[in-house]
Motif scaffolding. Sequence first.
Motif, PDB file in Angstrom:
ATOM      1  N   LEU A 210      -8.027   4.058  -8.362  1.00 25.03           N
ATOM      2  CA  LEU A 210      -8.428   2.882  -9.142  1.00 25.03           C
ATOM      3  C   LEU A 210      -7.719   2.880 -10.492  1.00 25.03           C
ATOM      4  O   LEU A 210      -7.266   1.830 -10.966  1.00 25.03           O
ATOM      5  CB  LEU A 210      -9.945   2.869  -9.332  1.00 25.03           C
ATOM      6  N   SER A 211      -7.587   4.052 -11.102  1.00 26.78           N
ATOM      7  CA  SER A 211      -6.892   4.154 -12.382  1.00 26.78           C
ATOM      8  C   SER A 211      -5.437   3.707 -12.251  1.00 26.78           C
ATOM      9  O   SER A 211      -4.920   2.969 -13.095  1.00 26.78           O
ATOM     10  CB  SER A 211      -6.960   5.597 -12.893  1.00 26.78           C
ATOM     11  N   VAL A 212      -4.769   4.161 -11.185  1.00 29.30           N
ATOM     12  CA  VAL A 212      -3.375   3.768 -10.954  1.00 29.30           C
ATOM     13  C   VAL A 212      -3.276   2.258 -10.762  1.00 29.30           C
ATOM     14  O   VAL A 212      -2.382   1.595 -11.319  1.00 29.30           O
ATOM     15  CB  VAL A 212      -2.799   4.498  -9.720  1.00 29.30           C
ATOM     16  N   LEU A 213      -4.185   1.696  -9.977  1.00 25.23           N
ATOM     17  CA  LEU A 213      -4.148   0.255  -9.714  1.00 25.23           C
ATOM     18  C   LEU A 213      -4.418  -0.546 -10.992  1.00 25.23           C
ATOM     19  O   LEU A 213      -3.780  -1.574 -11.238  1.00 25.23           O
ATOM     20  CB  LEU A 213      -5.170  -0.103  -8.629  1.00 25.23           C
ATOM     21  N   TYR A 214      -5.346  -0.073 -11.821  1.00 20.92           N
ATOM     22  CA  TYR A 214      -5.619  -0.757 -13.090  1.00 20.92           C
ATOM     23  C   TYR A 214      -4.388  -0.761 -13.996  1.00 20.92           C
ATOM     24  O   TYR A 214      -4.146  -1.723 -14.740  1.00 20.92           O
ATOM     25  CB  TYR A 214      -6.781  -0.095 -13.841  1.00 20.92           C
ATOM     26  N   ASP A 215      -3.609   0.328 -13.948  1.00 11.87           N
ATOM     27  CA  ASP A 215      -2.439   0.465 -14.820  1.00 11.87           C
ATOM     28  C   ASP A 215      -1.207  -0.273 -14.293  1.00 11.87           C
ATOM     29  O   ASP A 215      -0.168  -0.291 -14.961  1.00 11.87           O
ATOM     30  CB  ASP A 215      -2.079   1.954 -14.987  1.00 11.87           C
ATOM     31  N   THR A 216      -1.312  -0.836 -13.100  1.00  7.64           N
ATOM     32  CA  THR A 216      -0.156  -1.460 -12.452  1.00  7.64           C
ATOM     33  C   THR A 216      -0.100  -2.960 -12.710  1.00  7.64           C
ATOM     34  O   THR A 216      -1.090  -3.671 -12.517  1.00  7.64           O
ATOM     35  CB  THR A 216      -0.203  -1.221 -10.925  1.00  7.64           C
ATOM     36  N   SER A 217       1.064  -3.429 -13.145  1.00  9.75           N
ATOM     37  CA  SER A 217       1.302  -4.871 -13.276  1.00  9.75           C
ATOM     38  C   SER A 217       2.634  -5.208 -12.619  1.00  9.75           C
ATOM     39  O   SER A 217       3.497  -4.344 -12.469  1.00  9.75           O
ATOM     40  CB  SER A 217       1.320  -5.297 -14.750  1.00  9.75           C
ATOM     41  N   VAL A 218       2.778  -6.442 -12.208  1.00  8.64           N
ATOM     42  CA  VAL A 218       3.979  -6.851 -11.464  1.00  8.64           C
ATOM     43  C   VAL A 218       4.431  -8.242 -11.895  1.00  8.64           C
ATOM     44  O   VAL A 218       3.653  -9.028 -12.443  1.00  8.64           O
ATOM     45  CB  VAL A 218       3.722  -6.868  -9.929  1.00  8.64           C
ATOM     46  N   VAL A 219       5.705  -8.516 -11.622  1.00  8.91           N
ATOM     47  CA  VAL A 219       6.241  -9.877 -11.656  1.00  8.91           C
ATOM     48  C   VAL A 219       6.803 -10.143 -10.262  1.00  8.91           C
ATOM     49  O   VAL A 219       7.626  -9.378  -9.762  1.00  8.91           O
ATOM     50  CB  VAL A 219       7.364 -10.044 -12.696  1.00  8.91           C
ATOM     51  N   MET A 220       6.327 -11.206  -9.612  1.00  6.46           N
ATOM     52  CA  MET A 220       6.821 -11.595  -8.288  1.00  6.46           C
ATOM     53  C   MET A 220       7.752 -12.789  -8.445  1.00  6.46           C
ATOM     54  O   MET A 220       7.361 -13.796  -9.046  1.00  6.46           O
ATOM     55  CB  MET A 220       5.663 -11.944  -7.352  1.00  6.46           C
ATOM     56  N   ARG A 221       8.953 -12.669  -7.907  1.00  5.01           N
ATOM     57  CA  ARG A 221       9.946 -13.721  -8.109  1.00  5.01           C
ATOM     58  C   ARG A 221      10.062 -14.680  -6.927  1.00  5.01           C
ATOM     59  O   ARG A 221      10.905 -15.577  -6.932  1.00  5.01           O
ATOM     60  CB  ARG A 221      11.314 -13.096  -8.406  1.00  5.01           C
ATOM     61  N   ASN A 222       9.231 -14.456  -5.912  1.00  5.32           N
ATOM     62  CA  ASN A 222       9.280 -15.352  -4.755  1.00  5.32           C
ATOM     63  C   ASN A 222       7.861 -15.647  -4.267  1.00  5.32           C
ATOM     64  O   ASN A 222       7.611 -15.756  -3.063  1.00  5.32           O
ATOM     65  CB  ASN A 222      10.114 -14.707  -3.634  1.00  5.32           C
ATOM     66  N   TYR A 223       6.942 -15.788  -5.225  1.00  7.95           N
ATOM     67  CA  TYR A 223       5.529 -16.028  -4.910  1.00  7.95           C
ATOM     68  C   TYR A 223       5.370 -17.399  -4.274  1.00  7.95           C
ATOM     69  O   TYR A 223       5.889 -18.404  -4.770  1.00  7.95           O
ATOM     70  CB  TYR A 223       4.701 -15.937  -6.188  1.00  7.95           C
ATOM     71  N   TYR A 224       4.636 -17.449  -3.164  1.00  4.99           N
ATOM     72  CA  TYR A 224       4.503 -18.697  -2.389  1.00  4.99           C
ATOM     73  C   TYR A 224       3.118 -19.300  -2.587  1.00  4.99           C
ATOM     74  O   TYR A 224       2.103 -18.628  -2.438  1.00  4.99           O
ATOM     75  CB  TYR A 224       4.735 -18.406  -0.914  1.00  4.99           C
ATOM     76  N   ILE A 225       3.091 -20.605  -2.938  1.00  7.00           N
ATOM     77  CA  ILE A 225       1.852 -21.379  -3.013  1.00  7.00           C
ATOM     78  C   ILE A 225       1.770 -22.229  -1.761  1.00  7.00           C
ATOM     79  O   ILE A 225       2.519 -23.196  -1.587  1.00  7.00           O
ATOM     80  CB  ILE A 225       1.801 -22.259  -4.273  1.00  7.00           C
TER      81      ILE A 225
END
Length: 402
Positions: A210-225
């Motif tokens: 959970l600690s690792v997941l809380y510390d993780t952030s991302v930028v997605m360049r092909n995010y689909y709506i």
Amino acid sequence: MSSSTSTKKGKLQNKLNEFSKELITLDKTLPNNVAEMRQLVFERASEALQAHKLYELIKYEADLGKKKDNPNIDLESLTIIDYSIKILRLAQEKRTESYKTHDVQVSKNVIDHGAVLFVSGSSSRTKKSSTNKNQGIVLEKSDNGKKILTYENSSGRLVTLFDTRVFLGLHKIWELRGKQKKVTFTLHELCETVNIGTTGKDYANVKESLSVLYDTSVVMRNYYIKNKNQRIETTKFHLIQGENKVELKSGENVYAVEQTIVFSDYLQLSLMEGYVSFISLALLEDLQSATAQAIYLKLCGESLNDAGRYEFNVDQLAEIIGLSSNNTKSRNRQLIKQALAELETIKILKSFYFPPRTDKFIMYPSDWFATIARKEEANTLTDVDEIPRLIEGILSRSIIQN
């Protein structure tokens, strides 16, 4: 043999002895409905063994088979072994049949971008490195030369495949709790959901994840709506965030701590739109290599081509699933080939092959897995205004792809 492995084997043996002796008692008393009662015992017994991994059931069956060869074995012990073997085989059938339910939905955007797929993280993270939380890391993932993901962890840790299982467990609880953006749970509930165990060490491992997941952030360049049929580049965001903890007490004694996490808008939108991959936690747990686990997760988010198969280049898949960049192409090819053989054995794949003089490999899914791959989920609307509200907020802070 580790103490945890020995304990699990002991529990398995105790369960088998208990149910086998119950069957022997039925054989001795011969009630009128003995066949029906015997069948009910087999059903209860095979269900009770579902917490054990497939390879544990197979290995213990083989161990029992060797014991039958003992010329000095008495009749009752032999009968217990015979009944135990039958129970183990029924449990294996039930376990493999459960793969087809695919009981967890996760954002297909997360899987497509490889945001929680890091095979190298599973083999490289140690207690020593995980405590060095002052050095963050930033890395990029590409697909066929095009950047698709920026991964950042403020404490310098990669998500492991164990962390990914915890992440998926949160999705399972999300569904059970009514698919709300905020998810409340206890560590015990999360461990039970992911079939991790509930010892102090198990709790510590889940807290670390959970600690690792809380510390993780991302930028997605092909995010689909899905509702807009539109692709965007996201802003940097955390997949999940911890919100608060509440101690549950009986008098002055704290018997559990209830935690609340919040799914990001990007993740919640995919889930609400039904733009999801369907994953079996039992199947993921039964795959023994991290590479096989990561490829399985990737295939759960992958569409079959017109020929009804999957095609990848070695370098392309290696980067998406997070194989170590220090590996040679030959090493990655070897790891992928071994993983595909495991996927074939467990019947996710019908077959695979590497065409000569190319970097490409081709995978044919089994019939049941092809059905899962083609499955789509409808919008899960609990609030008719929620999806448009999420989309409006996301588009206002994202870059629209041409």
